[in-house]
Design a protein around this motif. Structure first.
Motif: not given
Length: 551
Positions: A519-527, A538-540, A545-551
């Motif tokens: 999810s976005s939160d998991e990624l933002l928690g990375m250094p 997200k743009g890539a 036509s794909l999205k992160l988990r929970g989007e």
């Protein structure tokens, strides 16, 4: 720093690059509109390297490779043409296993030297740049080189002829003679700057500092003399084995330099060296790329950028640096060997064989070069195992993950930095005994390291074949279903920035399907992964036509 107004009062006119030259009039790389299979250079332009191994295998010898500090005169040999390389094969080499190589008969006399060859005995040399650019033509053919050497040797050693002979000696790579002959021409800025370059090639940094210091005082607004002074002090400290003092010297000099210097190609190059020694590899590459964009002829910057990019697994970036380097004559043999190894890593064995063959023809008695060439020739007809290649790519992605992406104690991190361990691949090559033998590295730090490797299916001292199999078992991620094709594509398909790619790799993501589990939160928690990197990812994904988990 001005790019025009060449005159005798400007020692260099634009940017100094040791051993650099104008671009080869005949394109030698595929960094251009039309594809050329490999560097098409005449081996007369290959300059013997000091090291017995390719420079990529000997980081401590980078300076000798960049400066090409050798008193040997280049050995002459035959050459390729781009047309020959388009259909290059082992038969084209003309010597099956190389052990029975015979000289080819000479059917025609060599062409006469170029009419544009520098008239060292009479032609005006307004700047170091003009001298550097003339060097490319000198090394373009054997006839040019021999003609220029004869002109230099015909000059006297005193007065104006002595000055011109000293400049010519630098062009030919006779740095010792150049230093001696130009010593009495301190009032001539071109002669002084050339002498400083020769001193750097001889690793005589204290004497080079004296010349650069005087020129920097006389031309405070020019970047090249200031850069030469800073680099000579830095390399002198580095040569004494005191890396901390060298970095401190470099940081102090850059901090006290004018703002304009920081934006110059030389300033970016030196900032890259500082960042590289501080193990901030991403920042170092940013500086090397900035310097390359501003001045693609700055030879030392291209070499360090290529070497570091390859260490970080950024093959395309490394290729861009190396292919600019091989346009500059004379070419250091280490550069061609490194480029050949890079081509092999990319599966381009034909181009690799061409690189090795140029070096082999220039240095026919070196067994190491012959072995590299034989291997590349054999690989050209080798069976391609696509499944094995996929597994190797997966392992390589994991081995390239930086150590800085993991949470480590200060003691463990400092020890790894001092051991020059920057990525997981550096760790896997070490054994427990090697790590424990290092000062201040104990069982607690060892446990931290083992846990990191275990999380990726690796261990210390692990053979490569075992690592390939272990990583495959550890990450059983084969996706099936409607979107299996896109889910199983490697993350390189998204063409992410270095920062974003490293973050998803640190999460253990090797395919696009792996990314979709987070999810976005998991990624933002990375250094080092912020909103900008998240939006990029997200743009890539949205483009396919794909999205992160929970989007």
């Amino acid at each position: 720093m001005p790019d025009s107004n060449e005159n005798s009062q400007d020692p260099e006119n634009t940017t100094p690059a040791p051993e650099a030259a104008a671009q080869n009039p005949q394109p030698t790389t595929e960094a251009q509109a039309t594809e050329v299979k490999a560097p098409a250079v005449e081996p007369s332009a290959v300059e013997p390297a000091e090291s017995e191994t390719p420079a990529m295998e000997a980081p401590a010898e980078l300076e000798s490779a960049v400066e090409a500090a050798t008193d040997d005169f280049p050995v002459m040999a035959d050459s390729f043409s781009p047309e020959d390389l388009d259909s290059f094969s082992s038969e084209d080499l003309g010597f099956g296993e190389l052990d029975e190589q015979e000289e080819e008969p000479v059917d025609a006399p060599p062409p006469p030297p170029s009419e544009d060859l520098l008239q060292i005995e009479s032609e005006e040399i307004p700047s170091f740049r003009a001298l550097r650019d003339a060097r490319s033509l000198v090394f373009e053919t054997k006839s040019n080189l021999e003609a220029f050497q004869n002109r230099v040797e015909a000059l006297g050693e005193s007065g104006e002829e002595g000055r011109r002979r000293g400049l010519g000696a630098w062009v030919l790579g006779d740095y010792t003679d150049s230093v001696r002959l130009l010593a009495s021409f301190e009032s001539d800025p071109v002669a002084s700057f050339t002498r400083a370059k020769a001193l750097m090639s001889l690793c005589n940094y204290p004497e080079a500092q004296k010349v650069y210091g005087r020129l920097a005082g006389e031309y405070p607004d020019l970047a090249p003399p200031r850069a030469g002074l800073i680099e000579s002090r830095f390399l002198e400290a580095l040569g004494k084995g005191d890396e901390e003092a060298a970095v401190a010297e470099l940081e102090s000099a850059l901090a006290n330099a004018p703002a304009e210097f920081s934006e110059s190609p030389e300033g970016n190059y030196l900032a890259g060296r500082r960042a590289e020694l501080a193990h901030d590899l991403e920042t170092a590459l940013d500086h090397y790329q900035a310097a390359m964009t501003a001045d693609p002829s700055l030879r030392e910057n291209l070499f360090h950028g290529a070497y570091l990019a390859e260490r970080c697994g950024l093959d395309q970036m490394a290729l861009e640096f190396y292919e600019l380097l091989v346009r500059q004559l004379p070419i250091d043999a280490n550069v061609l060997m490194n480029l050949g190894v890079l081509y092999e890593d990319m599966g381009r064995d034909q181009e690799a064989a061409a690189c090795y063959d140029v070096v082999h023809r220039s240095k026919p008695t070196e067994n190491r070069v012959r072995l590299y060439l034989n291997d590349a020739i054999a690989a050209m007809d080798m069976y391609y195992d696509e499944d094995r290649e996929r597994k190797e790519d997966r392992l390589n992605q994991i081995l390239r993950i930086p150590i800085t992406d993991f949470e480590l104690s200060v003691r463990a991190r400092n020890c790894l930095n001092k051991m020059d361990i920057n990525v997981l691949g550096d760790l896997v090559r070490r054994t427990e005994q090697e790590l424990l033998s290092f000062k201040n590295f104990g069982e607690t730090s060892l446990t931290e390291i083992k846990e990191i490797l275990h999380s990726k299916g690796l261990r210390l001292g692990m053979p490569r074949d075992e690592a390939v199999a272990s990583v495959e078992v550890h990450s059983t991620r084969t996706y099936t279903g409607e979107k299996a094709d896109i889910y199983n594509k490697p993350i390189s398909h998204l063409q992410l920035s270095i920062r974003a790619r490293r973050t998803v790799e640190a999460l253990g993501c090797l395919t696009i399907g792996d990314i979709m589990k987070h999810s976005s939160d998991e990624l933002l928690g990375m250094p080092n992964f912020g909103i900008t990197s998240l939006q990029e990812l997200k743009g890539a994904l949205s483009q396919i036509s794909l999205k992160l988990r929970g989007e």
